[in-house]
Design a protein around this motif. Structure first.
Motif, PDB file in Angstrom:
ATOM      1  N   LYS A 164      -5.406  -0.330   2.818  1.00 52.18           N
ATOM      2  CA  LYS A 164      -6.811  -0.464   3.203  1.00 52.18           C
ATOM      3  C   LYS A 164      -7.013  -0.055   4.657  1.00 52.18           C
ATOM      4  CE  LYS A 164     -10.637  -3.766   3.313  1.00 52.18           C
ATOM      5  NZ  LYS A 164     -11.096  -5.142   2.999  1.00 52.18           N
ATOM      6  N   SER A 165      -6.107  -0.470   5.523  1.00 49.49           N
ATOM      7  CA  SER A 165      -6.194  -0.117   6.940  1.00 49.49           C
ATOM      8  C   SER A 165      -6.091   1.388   7.140  1.00 49.49           C
ATOM      9  CB  SER A 165      -5.091  -0.834   7.721  1.00 49.49           C
ATOM     10  OG  SER A 165      -5.109  -0.463   9.077  1.00 49.49           O
ATOM     11  N   GLU A 166      -5.210   2.045   6.398  1.00 47.84           N
ATOM     12  CA  GLU A 166      -5.032   3.489   6.527  1.00 47.84           C
ATOM     13  C   GLU A 166      -6.279   4.234   6.055  1.00 47.84           C
ATOM     14  OE1 GLU A 166      -1.460   4.451   4.459  1.00 47.84           O
ATOM     15  OE2 GLU A 166      -0.156   3.406   5.879  1.00 47.84           O
ATOM     16  N   ILE A 167      -6.917   3.731   5.021  1.00 44.82           N
ATOM     17  CA  ILE A 167      -8.154   4.357   4.530  1.00 44.82           C
ATOM     18  C   ILE A 167      -9.265   4.202   5.564  1.00 44.82           C
ATOM     19  CG2 ILE A 167      -9.955   4.253   2.765  1.00 44.82           C
ATOM     20  CD1 ILE A 167      -7.743   3.309   0.795  1.00 44.82           C
TER      21      ILE A 167
ATOM     22  N   VAL B 129      -7.611  12.863   3.623  1.00 42.85           N
ATOM     23  CA  VAL B 129      -7.073  12.574   4.949  1.00 42.85           C
ATOM     24  C   VAL B 129      -6.207  11.323   4.938  1.00 42.85           C
ATOM     25  CG1 VAL B 129      -7.704  11.922   7.309  1.00 42.85           C
ATOM     26  CG2 VAL B 129      -8.932  13.764   6.164  1.00 42.85           C
ATOM     27  N   SER B 130      -6.592  10.341   4.142  1.00 43.52           N
ATOM     28  CA  SER B 130      -5.805   9.104   4.070  1.00 43.52           C
ATOM     29  C   SER B 130      -4.571   9.255   3.192  1.00 43.52           C
ATOM     30  CB  SER B 130      -6.678   7.961   3.539  1.00 43.52           C
ATOM     31  OG  SER B 130      -7.091   8.208   2.202  1.00 43.52           O
ATOM     32  N   GLU B 131      -4.509  10.387   2.445  1.00 44.68           N
ATOM     33  CA  GLU B 131      -3.391  10.700   1.558  1.00 44.68           C
ATOM     34  C   GLU B 131      -3.280   9.707   0.401  1.00 44.68           C
ATOM     35  OE1 GLU B 131       0.037  10.959   4.121  1.00 44.68           O
ATOM     36  OE2 GLU B 131      -0.479  12.983   4.764  1.00 44.68           O
ATOM     37  N   PHE B 132      -4.472   9.303  -0.082  1.00 40.50           N
ATOM     38  CA  PHE B 132      -4.556   8.492  -1.295  1.00 40.50           C
ATOM     39  C   PHE B 132      -5.475   9.196  -2.282  1.00 40.50           C
ATOM     40  CE2 PHE B 132      -3.650   5.139   1.914  1.00 40.50           C
ATOM     41  CZ  PHE B 132      -2.486   4.640   1.359  1.00 40.50           C
TER      42      PHE B 132
ATOM     43  N   ARG C   6      -9.435   7.483  -6.547  1.00 38.03           N
ATOM     44  CA  ARG C   6      -9.423   6.259  -7.356  1.00 38.03           C
ATOM     45  C   ARG C   6      -8.888   5.079  -6.545  1.00 38.03           C
ATOM     46  NH1 ARG C   6      -6.288   5.430 -13.185  1.00 38.03           N
ATOM     47  NH2 ARG C   6      -6.852   3.223 -13.444  1.00 38.03           N
ATOM     48  N   THR C   7      -7.853   5.331  -5.751  1.00 40.34           N
ATOM     49  CA  THR C   7      -7.300   4.269  -4.908  1.00 40.34           C
ATOM     50  C   THR C   7      -8.315   3.826  -3.859  1.00 40.34           C
ATOM     51  OG1 THR C   7      -5.031   5.075  -5.192  1.00 40.34           O
ATOM     52  CG2 THR C   7      -5.466   3.668  -3.291  1.00 40.34           C
ATOM     53  N   VAL C   8      -9.020   4.780  -3.262  1.00 38.63           N
ATOM     54  CA  VAL C   8     -10.039   4.444  -2.258  1.00 38.63           C
ATOM     55  C   VAL C   8     -11.089   3.529  -2.872  1.00 38.63           C
ATOM     56  CG1 VAL C   8     -11.863   5.353  -0.765  1.00 38.63           C
ATOM     57  CG2 VAL C   8      -9.675   6.566  -0.956  1.00 38.63           C
ATOM     58  N   TYR C   9     -11.509   3.838  -4.105  1.00 37.09           N
ATOM     59  CA  TYR C   9     -12.538   3.029  -4.760  1.00 37.09           C
ATOM     60  C   TYR C   9     -12.012   1.663  -5.214  1.00 37.09           C
ATOM     61  CZ  TYR C   9     -16.246   6.524  -4.793  1.00 37.09           C
ATOM     62  OH  TYR C   9     -17.237   7.396  -4.420  1.00 37.09           O
ATOM     63  N   GLN C  10     -10.736   1.469  -5.198  1.00 35.40           N
ATOM     64  CA  GLN C  10     -10.195   0.145  -5.491  1.00 35.40           C
ATOM     65  C   GLN C  10     -10.467  -0.827  -4.345  1.00 35.40           C
ATOM     66  OE1 GLN C  10      -6.042   0.794  -6.333  1.00 35.40           O
ATOM     67  NE2 GLN C  10      -6.406   1.362  -8.480  1.00 35.40           N
ATOM     68  N   TYR C  11     -10.670  -0.271  -3.149  1.00 36.23           N
ATOM     69  CA  TYR C  11     -10.873  -1.099  -1.966  1.00 36.23           C
ATOM     70  C   TYR C  11     -12.326  -1.104  -1.475  1.00 36.23           C
ATOM     71  CZ  TYR C  11      -5.793  -1.171  -1.647  1.00 36.23           C
ATOM     72  OH  TYR C  11      -4.452  -1.363  -1.917  1.00 36.23           O
TER      73      TYR C  11
ATOM     74  N   PHE D   8     -18.093   2.629   5.229  1.00 34.50           N
ATOM     75  CA  PHE D   8     -18.621   2.751   6.586  1.00 34.50           C
ATOM     76  C   PHE D   8     -18.753   1.375   7.234  1.00 34.50           C
ATOM     77  CE2 PHE D   8     -21.901   2.975   9.809  1.00 34.50           C
ATOM     78  CZ  PHE D   8     -21.541   4.101  10.521  1.00 34.50           C
ATOM     79  N   TYR D   9     -19.237   0.404   6.475  1.00 29.14           N
ATOM     80  CA  TYR D   9     -19.361  -0.953   7.016  1.00 29.14           C
ATOM     81  C   TYR D   9     -17.995  -1.566   7.298  1.00 29.14           C
ATOM     82  CZ  TYR D   9     -24.346  -0.885   6.066  1.00 29.14           C
ATOM     83  OH  TYR D   9     -25.683  -0.575   6.087  1.00 29.14           O
ATOM     84  N   ALA D  10     -16.991  -1.185   6.520  1.00 29.93           N
ATOM     85  CA  ALA D  10     -15.632  -1.666   6.814  1.00 29.93           C
ATOM     86  C   ALA D  10     -15.153  -1.109   8.151  1.00 29.93           C
ATOM     87  CB  ALA D  10     -14.679  -1.250   5.688  1.00 29.93           C
ATOM     88  N   VAL D  11     -15.501   0.147   8.427  1.00 27.03           N
ATOM     89  CA  VAL D  11     -15.152   0.758   9.717  1.00 27.03           C
ATOM     90  C   VAL D  11     -15.859   0.025  10.852  1.00 27.03           C
ATOM     91  CG1 VAL D  11     -15.379   2.834  11.134  1.00 27.03           C
ATOM     92  CG2 VAL D  11     -14.655   3.031   8.742  1.00 27.03           C
ATOM     93  N   THR D  12     -17.156  -0.215  10.694  1.00 28.16           N
ATOM     94  CA  THR D  12     -17.909  -0.874  11.764  1.00 28.16           C
ATOM     95  C   THR D  12     -17.542  -2.350  11.883  1.00 28.16           C
ATOM     96  OG1 THR D  12     -19.784  -1.261  10.253  1.00 28.16           O
ATOM     97  CG2 THR D  12     -19.834   0.733  11.602  1.00 28.16           C
ATOM     98  N   LEU D  13     -17.115  -2.951  10.783  1.00 29.24           N
ATOM     99  CA  LEU D  13     -16.688  -4.356  10.833  1.00 29.24           C
ATOM    100  C   LEU D  13     -15.531  -4.531  11.809  1.00 29.24           C
ATOM    101  CD1 LEU D  13     -16.699  -7.291   9.797  1.00 29.24           C
ATOM    102  CD2 LEU D  13     -15.264  -6.522   7.875  1.00 29.24           C
ATOM    103  N   LYS D  14     -14.643  -3.570  11.825  1.00 33.39           N
ATOM    104  CA  LYS D  14     -13.521  -3.624  12.770  1.00 33.39           C
ATOM    105  C   LYS D  14     -14.037  -3.656  14.208  1.00 33.39           C
ATOM    106  CE  LYS D  14     -11.003   0.058  13.493  1.00 33.39           C
ATOM    107  NZ  LYS D  14     -10.034   1.177  13.354  1.00 33.39           N
ATOM    108  N   GLY D  15     -15.049  -2.840  14.497  1.00 32.86           N
ATOM    109  CA  GLY D  15     -15.632  -2.838  15.834  1.00 32.86           C
ATOM    110  C   GLY D  15     -16.366  -4.128  16.148  1.00 32.86           C
TER     111      GLY D  15
END
Length: 212
Positions: A14-17, A41-44, A47-52, A60-67
């Motif tokens: 999840k972090s790599e994505i 780019v994440s090399e997944f 389907r794997t991306v949509y699992q998370y 996008f909100y996961a990215v901004t959540l980190k900030g």
């Protein structure tokens, strides 16, 4: 609680994505980035991306959540050093400015989040951001109430209106400063640090006790 190896691997994926998505959002913008590109780019697989993440907005909100979590860490650590409510409010303003200076790209993405209107209720990461923002505002309100009690903040301040006003003034100033502050700095020869300090002084004057 110690995580299992499977859970650690899931968190790592999840972090790599998120890292790959952040890179692309900064380079190309939200609208011009596709889930296919993020998967590549994440090399997944996609389907794997949509699992998370349920969709691109949620990612996008996961990215901004980190900030958001980084910003809140700055704010909370700074507020702990204040002895009065007034001091804590000032330290919060200064910590917020340091975050903008330290992570300008992250702050830019956080600002863009307001323009994404679809699927908000379905995004677990948006819901987490909303919860954190609610907690931050509640903490800010409590600090102002404490400042009124300890005499460091003016006693006639309307707590809900004053809290909202100060919060909006601060966030609006930082947003504008991050967007065009350097332009004004070059044009008028005023450093962004001097501008921020003076603006914070003005904000302080709005809540300082009235001299009789």
């Amino acid at each position: 609680m110690r995580l299992s190896r499977r859970e650690r691997e899931k968190q790592q994926r999840k972090s790599e994505i998120i890292t790959a998505a952040e890179k692309l959002f900064l380079e190309k913008g939200f609208e011009n980035t596709s889930m296919d590109e993020i998967a590549k780019v994440s090399e997944f697989t996609k389907r794997t991306v949509y699992q998370y993440f349920i969709n691109k907005e949620d990612l996008f909100y996961a990215v901004t959540l980190k900030g958001v979590k980084q910003l809140f860490s700055y704010i909370h650590n700074a507020a702990e050093n204040g002895k009065t409510g007034f001091e804590k409010v000032r330290l919060i303003k200064e910590a917020s400015y340091r975050f903008v200076k330290d992570f300008p790209d992250t702050f830019h993405l956080m600002n863009y989040a307001q323009f994404i209107k679809s699927n908000l209720e379905n995004s677990p990461h948006y819901q987490e951001i909303a919860g954190l923002n609610g907690q931050l505002f509640a903490d800010f309100k409590n600090i102002i109430e404490d400042g009124i009690k300890d005499g460091s903040i003016r006693s006639d301040l309307n707590i809900p209106l004053g809290t909202f006003s100060l919060y909006f003034i601060l966030t609006g100033f930082l947003n504008r400063l991050s967007e065009i502050g350097s332009i004004y700095s070059t044009r008028f020869g005023i450093s962004t640090e001097a501008l921020a300090e003076y603006a914070f002084d003005l904000m302080d004057s709005l809540i300082a006790p009235v001299n009789k």
